[in-house]
Write a protein that holds these residues in place. Structure first.
Motif, mmCIF file in Angstrom:
data_model
loop_
_atom_site.group_PDB
_atom_site.id
_atom_site.type_symbol
_atom_site.label_atom_id
_atom_site.label_comp_id
_atom_site.label_asym_id
_atom_site.label_seq_id
_atom_site.Cartn_x
_atom_site.Cartn_y
_atom_site.Cartn_z
ATOM 1 N N GLU A 81 0.872 -1.179 0.000
ATOM 2 C CA GLU A 81 0.000 0.000 0.000
ATOM 3 C C GLU A 81 0.905 1.224 0.000
ATOM 4 N N THR A 83 0.493 4.318 1.756
ATOM 5 C CA THR A 83 0.534 5.275 2.872
ATOM 6 C C THR A 83 1.866 5.260 3.655
ATOM 7 N N GLU A 114 -2.633 -12.160 -2.373
ATOM 8 C CA GLU A 114 -4.034 -12.502 -2.083
ATOM 9 C C GLU A 114 -4.482 -13.557 -3.068
ATOM 10 N N TYR A 121 -5.966 -8.813 -7.459
ATOM 11 C CA TYR A 121 -4.750 -9.289 -8.113
ATOM 12 C C TYR A 121 -3.587 -9.228 -7.128
ATOM 13 N N GLU A 130 -2.739 11.570 0.238
ATOM 14 C CA GLU A 130 -2.528 11.664 1.686
ATOM 15 C C GLU A 130 -2.457 13.153 2.029
ATOM 16 N N ARG A 257 -12.116 -1.484 8.362
ATOM 17 C CA ARG A 257 -10.995 -1.427 7.405
ATOM 18 C C ARG A 257 -9.853 -2.340 7.864
ATOM 19 N N TYR A 262 -5.840 3.336 11.409
ATOM 20 C CA TYR A 262 -6.956 4.277 11.365
ATOM 21 C C TYR A 262 -7.426 4.751 12.735
HETATM 22 P P1 HAM Z 1 -7.055 -0.559 0.934
HETATM 23 O O1 HAM Z 1 -8.500 -0.563 1.290
HETATM 24 O O2 HAM Z 1 -6.246 -1.688 1.420
HETATM 25 O O3 HAM Z 1 -6.480 0.815 1.500
HETATM 26 O O4 HAM Z 1 -6.895 -0.437 -0.627
HETATM 27 C C1 HAM Z 1 -7.526 0.598 -1.335
HETATM 28 C C2 HAM Z 1 -8.110 0.076 -2.631
HETATM 29 O O5 HAM Z 1 -7.122 -0.619 -3.387
HETATM 30 C C3 HAM Z 1 -9.225 -0.947 -2.475
HETATM 31 O O6 HAM Z 1 -10.464 -0.324 -2.234
HETATM 32 C C4 HAM Z 1 -9.203 -1.642 -3.826
HETATM 33 O O7 HAM Z 1 -9.924 -0.898 -4.792
HETATM 34 C C5 HAM Z 1 -7.740 -1.637 -4.168
HETATM 35 N N1 HAM Z 1 -7.140 -2.946 -3.858
HETATM 36 C C6 HAM Z 1 -6.695 -3.408 -2.668
HETATM 37 N N2 HAM Z 1 -6.205 -4.657 -2.769
HETATM 38 C C7 HAM Z 1 -6.359 -5.006 -4.071
HETATM 39 C C8 HAM Z 1 -6.052 -6.189 -4.841
HETATM 40 N N3 HAM Z 1 -5.453 -7.251 -4.300
HETATM 41 N N4 HAM Z 1 -6.364 -6.185 -6.170
HETATM 42 C C9 HAM Z 1 -6.935 -5.106 -6.750
HETATM 43 N N5 HAM Z 1 -7.245 -3.978 -6.075
HETATM 44 C C10 HAM Z 1 -6.964 -3.922 -4.763
HETATM 45 C C11 HAM Z 1 -5.172 1.193 1.387
HETATM 46 O O8 HAM Z 1 -4.372 0.655 0.672
HETATM 47 C C12 HAM Z 1 -4.846 2.463 2.173
HETATM 48 N N6 HAM Z 1 -3.421 2.767 1.958
HETATM 49 C C13 HAM Z 1 -5.725 3.604 1.745
HETATM 50 C C14 HAM Z 1 -5.464 4.870 2.479
HETATM 51 C C15 HAM Z 1 -4.701 5.889 2.068
HETATM 52 N N7 HAM Z 1 -5.896 5.141 3.702
HETATM 53 C C16 HAM Z 1 -5.441 6.334 4.051
HETATM 54 N N8 HAM Z 1 -4.699 6.784 3.080
#
Ligand code: HAM
Length: 411
Positions: A81, A83, A114, A121, A130, A257, A262
């Protein structure tokens, strides 16, 4: 070709790229208007960055990271991710000494081990923002509405904002305790991983995908019932601003989440078309994360949008037509006309795409290429060029006409 691709990763072939450009262009333009600046952080970082920030008891850190040792035995991880890398850059560059508020956006690949399925994916792409240094509820509203604006600019419908508040360091301990007591009654039903979470971080049990746990989650205590006055006031204001902007939302008391950092506001944007599990955007506030990394107390928040999921939605809803400029194929009958063809292509390329054929091939072969390339027009470059005249054929209708070179600009 015997070497395939690992599961969960894919090529983005040229036919798909216009969708990526469209999303990136719309998002960049909106980010700039909201005064965000772009940041590009490394794709791999020290593993510890994610263990500390994303959280030791999260699914991501416990089982989904691509972690490896480099040649000196240091543990590195492909970022799951965006952040934590942004916070590290904020601290390493001491941004807090010069900027009271830092607003950045990023676009790039992330990696999680995953189980691959539609919309999930192992290498996927996020587009995220951010904001560091603002604690007021207006900015929570602005971040959520920016995410919605991106989706609406892409003509997406049936959007649902799900929102919740997880409280702060002051009120969270009481909630944690209540949750722990609640799940303790069912300890024997919990998987070994959830039992460990019960001790270390009971909140994580709420995103357990274990079938046996799902009905138990129904009656579990909810963070909203434990909010202190400040957190309650903050949450009420965010909801009020959303209402005033006519943004429909649903309070989801069970939304926690899957990341540990958070505090207060958390949100996801889903659509009925993706299925309940698949949010297209996820985000929230993390007022203690900077301190967790040893930095000065700095509130923060953000969101990330999954680009592959967004493209699935755009295609499903089919409201966007991707159009390319017309393609002109210049069929050259003799090598001596190359110079002229180059001059003509310069004029046409102001507004169109141009492909120049090979004078070494017979005209018939060049026309076959033009057809295979899906050309809109063919321009024949032959002896007529000596009188500044070109024959042009509309490949779609078959209509042919002559045109003077000086009139090419009008095409
Ligand atoms: P997250 O909910 O883990 O949040 O990921 C955000 C978005 O990334 C998900 O809603 C989804 O659309 C996409 N996503 C996550 N995993 C996958 C995957 N394996 N394949 C395809 N799409 C995926 C975060 O990553 C936090 N960093 C968000 C954040 C930023 N919170 C605060 N600042």
């Amino acid at each position: 070709m015997s070497i395939g691709l690992p599961r969960g990763v894919q090529d983005i072939l040229p036919d798909e790229i216009p969708f990526w450009h469209l999303i990136e262009n719309i998002a960049r333009s909106l980010f700039e208007k909201y005064n965000y600046e772009e940041i590009r952080t490394p794709i791999f970082e020290f593993t510890e960055l994610f263990v500390k920030g994303t959280g030791e008891t999260t699914d991501i850190v416990m089982k989904e990271m691509y972690t490896f040792q480099d040649k000196k035995g240091r543990s590195l991880t492909l970022r799951p991710e965006g952040t934590p890398g942004v916070i590290r850059a904020y601290l390493m560059n001491k941004i807090y000494t010069t900027k009271p508020v830092w607003k950045v956006y990023y676009i790039g690949p992330m990696f999680r081990y995953e189980r691959p399925q539609s919309g999930r994916y192992r290498q996927f792409h996020q587009l995220g923002v951010e904001v560091l240094g603002r604690k007021d509820p207006y900015i929570d509203f602005e971040v959520i509405s920016l995410a919605v604006e991106i989706l609406k600019s892409l003509k997406l419908e049936n959007l649902e904002i799900e929102i919740n508040s997880l409280g702060c360091l002051k009120c969270r301990p009481a909630y944690r305790e209540a949750l722990k007591n609640y799940f303790y009654q069912y300890k024997d039903l919990l998987s070994p991983i959830d039992q460990e979470r019960l001790e270390r971080n009971p909140l994580r049990i709420l995103d357990s995908k274990d079938e046996k746990i799902i009905p138990l989650k129904e009656n579990a205590p909810q963070p909203l019932d434990f909010l202190c006055n400040d957190c309650k006031d903050h949450f009420d204001k965010v909801l009020r601003y959303l209402q005033e902007a006519s943004l429909n939302f649903k309070i989801s008391p069970k939304l926690v989440r899957g990341l540990d950092y958070y505090t207060r506001t958390v949100f996801e944007i889903t659509t009925t078309s993706l299925g309940a599990q698949n949010a297209v955007v996820g985000g929230g506030r993390y007022d203690n994360l900077v301190e967790t990394y040893g930095g000065p107390s700095t509130p923060g928040l953000g969101f990330a949008l999954g680009m592959e999921r967004l493209i699935l939605l755009i295609k499903q809803q089919d409201k966007i037509k991707i159009e390319k400029p017309s393609l002109f194929f210049l069929a050259i009958e003799n090598e001596k006309y190359i110079k002229k063809a180059v001059e003509i292509s310069k004029i046409l390329r102001i507004n169109h795409r141009v492909e120049i054929g090979s004078p070494n091939e017979p005209l018939r072969t060049q026309l076959k290429w033009a057809d295979k390339l899906n050309s809109d027009y063919v321009i024949f470059i032959n002896q007529m060029i000596e009188k500044d005249i070109l024959r042009i054929k509309n490949f779609k209708t078959g209509e042919e006409k002559e045109i003077r070179i000086e009139n090419l600009k009008e095409l």
